[in-house]
Enzyme design. Structure first.
Site, PDB file in Angstrom:
ATOM      1  N   ASP A 245      22.189  49.724  -5.028  1.00  0.00           N
ATOM      2  CA  ASP A 245      20.862  50.145  -5.479  1.00  0.00           C
ATOM      3  C   ASP A 245      20.927  51.167  -6.607  1.00  0.00           C
ATOM      4  O   ASP A 245      22.006  51.677  -6.933  1.00  0.00           O
ATOM      5  CB  ASP A 245      20.069  50.725  -4.289  1.00  0.00           C
TER       6      ASP A 245
ATOM      7  N   ASN B 126      16.046  57.034   8.608  1.00  0.00           N
ATOM      8  CA  ASN B 126      15.100  56.077   9.201  1.00  0.00           C
ATOM      9  C   ASN B 126      15.733  54.690   9.370  1.00  0.00           C
ATOM     10  O   ASN B 126      15.034  53.712   9.606  1.00  0.00           O
ATOM     11  CB  ASN B 126      13.843  55.986   8.329  1.00  0.00           C
TER      12      ASN B 126
ATOM     13  N   HIS C 117      17.345  53.019   6.977  1.00  0.00           N
ATOM     14  CA  HIS C 117      17.403  52.169   5.782  1.00  0.00           C
ATOM     15  C   HIS C 117      18.852  51.932   5.344  1.00  0.00           C
ATOM     16  O   HIS C 117      19.718  52.773   5.536  1.00  0.00           O
ATOM     17  CB  HIS C 117      16.503  52.667   4.641  1.00  0.00           C
TER      18      HIS C 117
ATOM     19  N   GLU D 295      13.676  49.917   2.993  1.00  0.00           N
ATOM     20  CA  GLU D 295      13.012  50.911   3.819  1.00  0.00           C
ATOM     21  C   GLU D 295      12.537  50.345   5.153  1.00  0.00           C
ATOM     22  O   GLU D 295      12.219  49.156   5.274  1.00  0.00           O
ATOM     23  CB  GLU D 295      11.813  51.495   3.064  1.00  0.00           C
TER      24      GLU D 295
HETATM   25  C1  GLP Z   1      20.255  56.895   0.024  1.00  0.00           C
HETATM   26  C2  GLP Z   1      21.016  55.615  -0.336  1.00  0.00           C
HETATM   27  C3  GLP Z   1      21.623  54.950   0.884  1.00  0.00           C
HETATM   28  C4  GLP Z   1      22.329  55.983   1.732  1.00  0.00           C
HETATM   29  C5  GLP Z   1      21.342  57.016   2.213  1.00  0.00           C
HETATM   30  C6  GLP Z   1      21.943  58.070   3.129  1.00  0.00           C
HETATM   31  O1  GLP Z   1      18.936  56.680   0.365  1.00  0.00           O
HETATM   32  N1  GLP Z   1      20.220  54.653  -1.026  1.00  0.00           N
HETATM   33  O2  GLP Z   1      22.524  53.941   0.442  1.00  0.00           O
HETATM   34  O3  GLP Z   1      22.957  55.360   2.824  1.00  0.00           O
HETATM   35  O4  GLP Z   1      20.809  57.666   1.068  1.00  0.00           O
HETATM   36  O5  GLP Z   1      22.543  59.088   2.393  1.00  0.00           O
HETATM   37  P1  GLP Z   1      23.520  60.168   2.960  1.00  0.00           P
HETATM   38  O6  GLP Z   1      24.824  59.489   3.155  1.00  0.00           O
HETATM   39  O7  GLP Z   1      23.560  61.218   1.898  1.00  0.00           O
HETATM   40  O8  GLP Z   1      22.937  60.655   4.242  1.00  0.00           O
END
Ligand code: GLP
Length: 245
Positions: A67, A135, A137, A142
Site C-alpha cells: 500500500d 482494528n 486491518h 479497513e
Molecule cells: C499501517 C500499515 C499496515 C500496518 C499497520 C500497523 O496502517 N498500512 O500495513 O500493518 O499500519 O502498523 P504498526 O506495525 O506500526 O503497528
C-alpha cells in the site's frame, strides 16, 4: 492458519526474516510482498544483516508493496516508498527497478489498477509479509461491513488515522486515503507471514485465534482461508489474546 508463539517480539522478527531468507535462497529471483509500519522494522534489519554478513543476495529479487498513502510523494519521509528505501532497499543489493510501491499520487484509480497488475505479474509473491492494524486491518483494508477484493483506493478510518498520527507532526497531516492491495491479492500469495506484538494488537489477534470464522470487521481473519498463512506472536501477546495451542 498456523500460529507460532515465540519468547519475544525479537524472536518473532527473526523467525519472519528466516522465512523470507529461505524463500530467496530457494529462488534467487523470488518475488516478495512487503509491508510497512513499525512492526517489520527489525525484520528488515535482520535481512540487511543477512545480506552484509552472510551474503544473502537480493540482486534478482522482485518486490511489491501492499500500500501507499495518497497525496504524499516518494520524497515525504512518511511515504511508504521512502520507508522501504530507508529501511531495506538502500542497504541491500536489490535493483530498485525490481521494486514496486504504488505512488499514491496523480490518478489514483490508475494507481490501484497498476498495483493489481504488479501483484500478479510474473506470478504472485512467494511470501507476503504482513503487519496488522489495531482494528485488524491488513495493508489498508479497513475493518467494516465489507472488504474489497482488488487493489483500490481506501478511505482510512478514525482509528487508523489516530494510530498513525504518531508518525506525523500533526494529526491533520495524516493522509485520509490510501491505495491498497485488496484481499484477493493478499490471499493470492503463495505463503503469508503476519507478525504482531504489543497491547494495541490484542483484540485484533484475539479475532484470529479465538475461532474458525472470518469477520470483515477484522480483515486479518480472512487469513484463515489461506492454505499457508503463519501468524507469529510472542508469548505475552498470545497470553493476552487468549491463545491456547
Ligand atoms: C499501517 C500499515 C499496515 C500496518 C499497520 C500497523 O496502517 N498500512 O500495513 O500493518 O499500519 O502498523 P504498526 O506495525 O506500526 O503497528
Amino acid at each position: 492458519m498456523n500460529v507460532v508463539v515465540t519468547k519475544s517480539y525479537e524472536a518473532s522478527c527473526k523467525a519472519a526474516a528466516d522465512m523470507i531468507a529461505k524463500a530467496i535462497q530457494a529462488n534467487p529471483a523470488a518475488k516478495l510482498g512487503l509491508a510497512t509500519g513499525s512492526t517489520p522494522l527489525p525484520i528488515y534489519k535482520e535481512l540487511i544483516r543477512m545480506h552484509t554478513q552472510e551474503g544473502l543476495d537480493f540482486s534478482q529479487v522482485r518486490t511489491v508493496n501492499l500500500d501507499e498513502y495518497c497525496g504524499i510523494d516518494a520524497s515525504h519521509p512518511q511515504s511508504y516508498r521512502y520507508f522501504m528505501n530507508e529501511n531495506l532497499f538502500n542497504h541491500v543489493n536489490i535493483d530498485k527497478k525490481n521494486t514496486y510501491v504504488p505512488s499514491g499520487m496523480g490518478n489514483l484509480e490508475q494507481n490501484a489498477a497498476e498495483l493489481e497488475a504488479k501483484v500478479f505479474e510474473g506470478g504472485t509473491p512467494a511470501v507476503q509479509l504482513l503487519g496488522i492494524g489495531s482494528n485488524g486491518h491488513v495493508g489498508f483494508n479497513e475493518a467494516g461491513s465489507r472488504l474489497t477484493a482488488q487493489s483500490h483506493v481506501e478511505p482510512l478510518v478514525e482509528t487508523t488515522i489516530n494510530d498513525n498520527a504518531r508518525f506525523f507532526e500533526k494529526r491533520e497531516d495524516v493522509p485520509t486515503q490510501a491505495v491498497s492491495m485488496g484481499m484477493k491479492g493478499i490471499l493470492a500469495a503463495q505463503s503469508i507471514v503476519l507478525v504482531a506484538t504489543g497491547a494495541s494488537k490484542v483484540e485484533a489477534i484475539r479475532g484470529l485465534v479465538q475461532d474458525d470464522c472470518v469477520y470483515p470487521q477484522n480483515p486479518a481473519t480472512f487469513l484463515k482461508l489461506h492454505p499457508n498463512a503463519t501468524i507469529i506472536i510472542d508469548e505475552e501477546l498470545a497470553k493476552q489474546a487468549g491463545y491456547k495451542a
